[in-house]
Design a protein around this motif. Structure first.
Motif, mmCIF file in Angstrom:
data_model
loop_
_atom_site.group_PDB
_atom_site.id
_atom_site.type_symbol
_atom_site.label_atom_id
_atom_site.label_comp_id
_atom_site.label_asym_id
_atom_site.label_seq_id
_atom_site.Cartn_x
_atom_site.Cartn_y
_atom_site.Cartn_z
ATOM 1 N N GLY A 25 4.704 8.721 26.175
ATOM 2 C CA GLY A 25 4.098 9.241 27.393
ATOM 3 C C GLY A 25 3.355 10.552 27.158
ATOM 4 O O GLY A 25 3.905 11.487 26.588
ATOM 5 N N VAL B 59 -1.019 7.827 28.338
ATOM 6 C CA VAL B 59 0.117 6.912 28.429
ATOM 7 C C VAL B 59 1.101 7.438 29.468
ATOM 8 O O VAL B 59 1.428 8.630 29.491
ATOM 9 C CB VAL B 59 0.809 6.775 27.062
ATOM 10 N N LYS B 60 1.543 6.562 30.345
ATOM 11 C CA LYS B 60 2.527 6.945 31.356
ATOM 12 C C LYS B 60 3.854 7.336 30.690
ATOM 13 O O LYS B 60 4.244 6.734 29.684
ATOM 14 C CB LYS B 60 2.765 5.781 32.324
ATOM 15 N N LEU C 287 8.161 5.124 29.510
ATOM 16 C CA LEU C 287 8.044 3.669 29.476
ATOM 17 C C LEU C 287 8.005 3.103 28.057
ATOM 18 O O LEU C 287 8.503 1.991 27.839
ATOM 19 C CB LEU C 287 6.782 3.222 30.223
ATOM 20 N N LEU C 288 7.430 3.828 27.120
ATOM 21 C CA LEU C 288 7.248 3.339 25.762
ATOM 22 C C LEU C 288 7.968 4.270 24.799
ATOM 23 O O LEU C 288 7.524 5.407 24.569
ATOM 24 C CB LEU C 288 5.756 3.258 25.419
ATOM 25 N N LEU D 290 6.078 -6.025 26.069
ATOM 26 C CA LEU D 290 5.509 -4.936 26.856
ATOM 27 C C LEU D 290 4.721 -5.469 28.044
ATOM 28 O O LEU D 290 4.797 -4.926 29.153
ATOM 29 C CB LEU D 290 4.617 -4.059 25.979
ATOM 30 N N LYS E 40 -1.322 -1.411 32.812
ATOM 31 C CA LYS E 40 0.109 -1.266 33.049
ATOM 32 C C LYS E 40 0.670 0.067 32.575
ATOM 33 O O LYS E 40 1.564 0.640 33.225
ATOM 34 C CB LYS E 40 0.849 -2.412 32.354
ATOM 35 N N TYR E 41 0.152 0.578 31.462
ATOM 36 C CA TYR E 41 0.789 1.741 30.827
ATOM 37 C C TYR E 41 -0.042 3.009 30.798
ATOM 38 O O TYR E 41 0.446 4.042 30.301
ATOM 39 C CB TYR E 41 1.194 1.361 29.386
#
Length: 285
Positions: free
Chosen positions: A37, A47-48, A51-52, A163, A282-283
């Motif tokens: 993120g 990048v949010k 989440l990753l 993902l 989405k991300y």
């Protein structure tokens, strides 16, 4: 007579603006767990957060670490790039992670995994003995195999599919140290999200900020077990640090085979422009 290999330089990454500490999460038992993120990505977006996640193996996670992953990150999926042998020896603590789905996507064959120092201290010794003349070169040659080999393609194709199908919580992927297989997994995800090549490379090298304690601990253990291996600092470093030429070898192999990384995503991982657009929607924000 074998030629002595010159120690490679351990390169540290340049800073990425507004991506503090390369997303490092200061867990108690997990040294190299990071949140993507904040990374700058396609179309000026980032990048949010939460989440990753990329990490090393989870077996050393404390109760507090696991509670944070579940409460703060709403962890819903864990992708494990290790082999069955590695998973059996040091299994993820799935019994303490209720509701999390675990995916076993080995990115290397069992025959190759010795180089990733994942099996045991005894295997570390055998591996060092087997490649003692050129340990750095042995790891460097492994990198193209991770990205281009059948196992690696299937593993990274699986990660991207997970993902895309995620239901809103975090997905974490890992190998043993979070450097090789997980590091290249991060490269795949970041390139699919439109992160610049320079920032992808810097994030790969960021493992070097968090690897030293682990490398020094293994070196001490090896020297105690086999005194003849004392003084092999450069050899052990070859297994634990993220060297620039490892990354460069992987990228060169992709370019030689597919021309561009986007073509690799499309042709090798079945992750073409439409899927990349969906992933970004989405991300990224």
């Amino acid at each position: 007579m074998a030629q002595t290999q010159m120690p490679a330089k351990i390169e540290l990454p340049g800073a990425i603006p507004r991506f503090s500490e390369f997303g490092h999460i200061p867990f108690e038992g997990l040294r190299n767990t990071r949140d993507l993120g904040g990374l700058p990505a396609a179309d000026g977006r980032r990048v949010k957060p939460a989440l990753l996640l990329r990490s090393g193996a989870l077996h050393k996670a404390t109760e507090s670490d696991l509670a944070r992953l579940l409460a703060d990150y709403h962890l819903e999926g864990v992708v494990d790039f290790r082999t069955e042998l590695e998973r059996d020896k040091e299994p993820d603590p799935s019994e303490f992670m209720e509701g999390v789905v675990f995916y076993d996507f080995p990115a290397l064959s069992g025959e190759t995994v010795g180089i990733t120092h994942g099996a045991s201290l005894a295997q570390d010794v055998k591996t060092l003995e087997a490649v003692s003349a050129q340990p750095h070169e042995a790891v460097r040659k492994m990198y193209p195999q991770i990205l281009l080999g059948e196992a690696g393609r299937a593993a990274y194709r699986g990660l991207l599919d997970v993902l895309l199908e995620s239901d809103g919580g975090a997905v974490l992927w890992h190998c043993t140290e979070g450097k090789d297989r997980a590091g290249l997994g991060a490269v795949v995800v970041e390139r699919a999200l439109g992160v610049s090549e320079a920032d992808v490379r810097a994030d790969y090298l960021a493992t070097n900020l968090f690897a030293r304690s682990r490398a020094e601990g293994v070196l001490d253990a090896l020297a105690a077990k086999l005194p003849a291996l004392r003084g092999i600092d450069a050899d052990v470093d070859s297994f634990f640090y993220a060297y620039a030429d490892y990354y460069d070898a992987a990228m060169a192999a992709v370019t030689d085979t597919f021309g561009t990384f986007d073509a690799y995503l499309t042709e090798a991982l079945d992750f073409g422009p439409e899927k990349r657009a969906a992933l970004r929607e989405k991300y990224l924000a």
